[in-house]
Design an enzyme around this catalytic site. Sequence first.
Site, PDB file in Angstrom:
ATOM      1  N   ARG A  76      -1.629   3.430   5.699  1.00  0.00           N
ATOM      2  CA  ARG A  76      -0.464   2.999   6.466  1.00  0.00           C
ATOM      3  C   ARG A  76      -0.020   4.130   7.396  1.00  0.00           C
ATOM      4  NH1 ARG A  76       3.394   3.082   3.541  1.00  0.00           N
ATOM      5  NH2 ARG A  76       2.446   3.307   1.492  1.00  0.00           N
ATOM      6  N   TYR A 204      -6.279  -1.704   8.834  1.00  0.00           N
ATOM      7  CA  TYR A 204      -6.080  -1.277   7.451  1.00  0.00           C
ATOM      8  C   TYR A 204      -5.015  -2.116   6.730  1.00  0.00           C
ATOM      9  CZ  TYR A 204      -4.364   1.092   3.407  1.00  0.00           C
ATOM     10  OH  TYR A 204      -3.956   1.326   2.129  1.00  0.00           O
ATOM     11  N   GLY A 205      -5.262  -2.382   5.472  1.00  0.00           N
ATOM     12  CA  GLY A 205      -4.391  -3.130   4.559  1.00  0.00           C
ATOM     13  C   GLY A 205      -2.947  -3.340   4.995  1.00  0.00           C
ATOM     14  N   LYS A 213       2.992  -5.820   3.042  1.00  0.00           N
ATOM     15  CA  LYS A 213       4.165  -4.940   3.208  1.00  0.00           C
ATOM     16  C   LYS A 213       5.088  -5.441   4.322  1.00  0.00           C
ATOM     17  CE  LYS A 213       2.356  -1.964   0.300  1.00  0.00           C
ATOM     18  NZ  LYS A 213       2.781  -1.870  -1.082  1.00  0.00           N
ATOM     19  N   HIS A 233       9.469  -3.244  -4.377  1.00  0.00           N
ATOM     20  CA  HIS A 233       8.110  -2.690  -4.451  1.00  0.00           C
ATOM     21  C   HIS A 233       7.817  -2.411  -5.928  1.00  0.00           C
ATOM     22  CE1 HIS A 233       5.203   0.726  -3.013  1.00  0.00           C
ATOM     23  NE2 HIS A 233       4.584  -0.423  -3.106  1.00  0.00           N
ATOM     24  N   SER A 255       3.519   4.052  -3.564  1.00  0.00           N
ATOM     25  CA  SER A 255       2.100   3.694  -3.440  1.00  0.00           C
ATOM     26  C   SER A 255       1.228   4.771  -4.078  1.00  0.00           C
ATOM     27  CB  SER A 255       1.722   3.597  -1.959  1.00  0.00           C
ATOM     28  OG  SER A 255       2.520   2.642  -1.318  1.00  0.00           O
ATOM     29  N   ALA A 256       0.179   4.331  -4.753  1.00  0.00           N
ATOM     30  CA  ALA A 256      -0.802   5.230  -5.373  1.00  0.00           C
ATOM     31  C   ALA A 256      -0.184   6.118  -6.464  1.00  0.00           C
ATOM     32  CB  ALA A 256      -1.515   6.070  -4.312  1.00  0.00           C
ATOM     33  N   CYS A 257       0.773   5.563  -7.216  1.00  0.00           N
ATOM     34  CA  CYS A 257       1.364   6.291  -8.347  1.00  0.00           C
ATOM     35  C   CYS A 257       1.173   5.520  -9.652  1.00  0.00           C
ATOM     36  CB  CYS A 257       2.844   6.545  -8.120  1.00  0.00           C
ATOM     37  SG  CYS A 257       3.162   7.798  -6.867  1.00  0.00           S
ATOM     38  N   LYS A 259       0.965   1.889 -10.253  1.00  0.00           N
ATOM     39  CA  LYS A 259       1.532   0.565 -10.534  1.00  0.00           C
ATOM     40  C   LYS A 259       0.463  -0.365 -11.095  1.00  0.00           C
ATOM     41  CE  LYS A 259       3.599  -0.575  -6.618  1.00  0.00           C
ATOM     42  NZ  LYS A 259       3.344   0.673  -5.878  1.00  0.00           N
ATOM     43  N   THR A 260      -0.735  -0.321 -10.478  1.00  0.00           N
ATOM     44  CA  THR A 260      -1.797  -1.217 -10.940  1.00  0.00           C
ATOM     45  C   THR A 260      -2.181  -0.868 -12.384  1.00  0.00           C
ATOM     46  OG1 THR A 260      -2.561  -1.311  -8.658  1.00  0.00           O
ATOM     47  CG2 THR A 260      -4.067  -2.159 -10.330  1.00  0.00           C
ATOM     48  N   ASN A 261      -2.257   0.429 -12.681  1.00  0.00           N
ATOM     49  CA  ASN A 261      -2.628   0.844 -14.043  1.00  0.00           C
ATOM     50  C   ASN A 261      -1.593   0.380 -15.063  1.00  0.00           C
ATOM     51  OD1 ASN A 261      -4.889   2.083 -13.054  1.00  0.00           O
ATOM     52  ND2 ASN A 261      -4.009   4.142 -13.040  1.00  0.00           N
ATOM     53  N   ASP A 284       2.379  -4.992  -7.347  1.00  0.00           N
ATOM     54  CA  ASP A 284       2.890  -4.292  -6.168  1.00  0.00           C
ATOM     55  C   ASP A 284       4.251  -4.786  -5.675  1.00  0.00           C
ATOM     56  OD1 ASP A 284       2.469  -2.269  -4.197  1.00  0.00           O
ATOM     57  OD2 ASP A 284       1.951  -3.803  -2.729  1.00  0.00           O
ATOM     58  N   ASN A 372      -7.880   7.048  -0.381  1.00  0.00           N
ATOM     59  CA  ASN A 372      -7.127   5.789  -0.331  1.00  0.00           C
ATOM     60  C   ASN A 372      -8.081   4.591  -0.223  1.00  0.00           C
ATOM     61  OD1 ASN A 372      -4.689   4.294  -0.307  1.00  0.00           O
ATOM     62  ND2 ASN A 372      -4.826   4.070   1.915  1.00  0.00           N
ATOM     63  N   ARG A 374      -9.981   1.271  -1.364  1.00  0.00           N
ATOM     64  CA  ARG A 374      -9.294   0.150  -2.030  1.00  0.00           C
ATOM     65  C   ARG A 374     -10.260  -0.933  -2.488  1.00  0.00           C
ATOM     66  NH1 ARG A 374      -3.412   0.384  -2.419  1.00  0.00           N
ATOM     67  NH2 ARG A 374      -2.954   2.337  -1.390  1.00  0.00           N
ATOM     68  N   ARG A 405       6.298  10.636  -8.855  1.00  0.00           N
ATOM     69  CA  ARG A 405       5.398  11.726  -9.222  1.00  0.00           C
ATOM     70  C   ARG A 405       6.205  12.995  -9.158  1.00  0.00           C
ATOM     71  NH1 ARG A 405      -0.392  11.663  -8.714  1.00  0.00           N
ATOM     72  NH2 ARG A 405      -0.802   9.506  -8.186  1.00  0.00           N
TER      73      ARG A 405
HETATM   74  O1  SAT Z   1       0.203  -0.371   2.283  1.00  0.00           O
HETATM   75  S1  SAT Z   1      -0.848  -0.976   1.495  1.00  0.00           S
HETATM   76  O2  SAT Z   1      -0.486  -2.314   1.171  1.00  0.00           O
HETATM   77  O3  SAT Z   1      -2.082  -0.978   2.262  1.00  0.00           O
HETATM   78  C1  SAT Z   1      -1.083  -0.112   0.057  1.00  0.00           C
HETATM   79  C2  SAT Z   1       0.106   0.653  -0.331  1.00  0.00           C
HETATM   80  O4  SAT Z   1       0.398   1.667   0.294  1.00  0.00           O
HETATM   81  O5  SAT Z   1       0.787   0.272  -1.299  1.00  0.00           O
HETATM   82 MN    MN Z   2       2.441  -0.784  -2.674  1.00  0.00          MN
END
Ligand code: SAT
Ligand code: MN
Length: 591
Positions: A76, A204-205, A213, A233, A255-257, A259-261, A284, A372, A374, A405
Amino acid sequence: MSEYKRSASSLDALNQWVLEVAQLAKPDRIHWCDGSDVENDALVAQMLADGTLIKLNERTHPDSYLHRSHPDDVARVEHLTFVCTSDRDDAGPNNHWMAPDQARQQMKSLFDGCMKGRTMYVVPYCMGPIDSPLSRCGVEITDSPYVVANMRIMTRMGAAALARIEREGSFVKGLHSTGELDPDRRFIMHFPEDLEIQSFGSGYGGNALLGKKCHALRIASHQARKEGWLDEHMLILGIENPKGETHYVAAAFPSACGKTNLAMLIPPEGYRKDGWKISTIGDDICWMRPGKDGRLYAINPEAGFFGVAPGTSEKSNPNALASIQQNTIFTNVAVTDDNQPWWEGLDKRVPVTDWKGNAYDASATHPAAHPNSRFTVSAKECPSYSPHAEDAQGVPISAIVFGGRRASLVPLVFEARDWTHGVLVGAAMGSETTAAATGAVGVMRRDPMAMKPFCGYNFADYFDHWLSFDKPGAKLPKIFHVNWFRKGEGGDFLWPGFGDNMRVLEWMLKRVDGAAGAVETPIGNLPDPVDINLDGVELTAEAREKLFGYDRAGWASEFEHIGEYLQEYGARMPDALNGEQTRITHELSIG
Ligand code: SAT
Ligand code: MN
């Protein structure tokens, strides 16, 4: 041509907008997406033919593909993301702002003729279960088949969404073109007053899958405020105890902290034996609103996961790993000699090709997969996906968790003493930056409720909106703060994390049920370590002290910084939040 006719023959808002965009962007063709398998197969075949997708090992990863993005388009771009409200103060100091007219003018010149020679895809989608009153629809117009394929996984896309849009008549308009992928001609513009998004120059995503988002967070945050719900979020998970009772928890992390885990956590063996089970609703985004009984009910507006690949392994997240063995689009991962996707932290193999498509070997000093990188996969592929994720009325939330974090100061877990305090805990959240956005990594910044990049309006108004939920009849969740990332003097993480986070969740639920003790401190209620099940976890004396204790002087200084941060929002900041900050600062000072 027949599709042009379809647009011209109908005067409803959608067809008219599609026609207007076509006249501006001048595509060769228009394709209305129905979301069918046939359509997807054709898109995939086309992307394989032109190199947009690369087929991965069919035996180990059936129906899975690799996409390599432009190397300058991997995350992003917060500095190029704007909220365009008529009044600058409505966007607030937390957003980059541009006057709507200026932004529209600028975007118009970028979109002019940008789809010449390309197909313009019209992608109707629904965020949330297709029959849920909490769901909201949108239409993304894009010239990227990669975006279409991802939107098909991440949202309820196609005919059913179009039918709902036709029924309801309202939808969020998202216009996207990858343009030339020139970072100097890249903008992600939001026009919340018109429920509109325009994104140019990135594939990108979060910049390009506009349902995610841009719609489900930034635009929806306005709708939520207006309509009396919360747009967050947050992951959502279900925790079933040995008695068969399920509590749902929503948790906000940047992001990347992790959440998915956390959303897909597998409890430690002892817990599993006792009958504890975790189910995943979302990883997310969370939309929640008060039900008739006063509790908050949540849905996950998404239908898939756009997860960070690096670090995903059999140890860290077996459910995610199982989910991405088939029907997955990987973006910017590395590849092994037998054409399997690979990333740092997966296993001990050494890939042969890095994320840019260059040869890779063990002597390389850069990561093989982009930090990053994915995976995009349907939630239905996840073994822990909850059947209740499709419930139209949502699931009742028992606890809300905030976390960042933080290498120092912040203990493993604490509980806010009430809702107002909890809102301050969320507003004061800090976290070290990650590779999910361009810019420096590892810099501590305030990221209230993990919404810094996503709240589409002034944070002061957003905190006020949060505070407004505390009213007679409300049965609000308890609010907690966690920090899985505390480090010791030697720089190692002090808490094992992953499945062991179950121990912290259990304490939270005991607090919800009034069945566990806590030590009251100015920053909130800390667990007495005897109240947390630590069987099988070895913690050093340093770890115990740092995870369960609190450093009064350090927190006094933290609260000074929090006070300065709140002041950035001036008179708009709710008195109740300033008052809470003053109260705690005072308590910290009296020792
Ligand atoms: O922004 S994305 O949806 O691509 C991924 C993220 O930062 O959570
Ligand atoms: Mn996110």
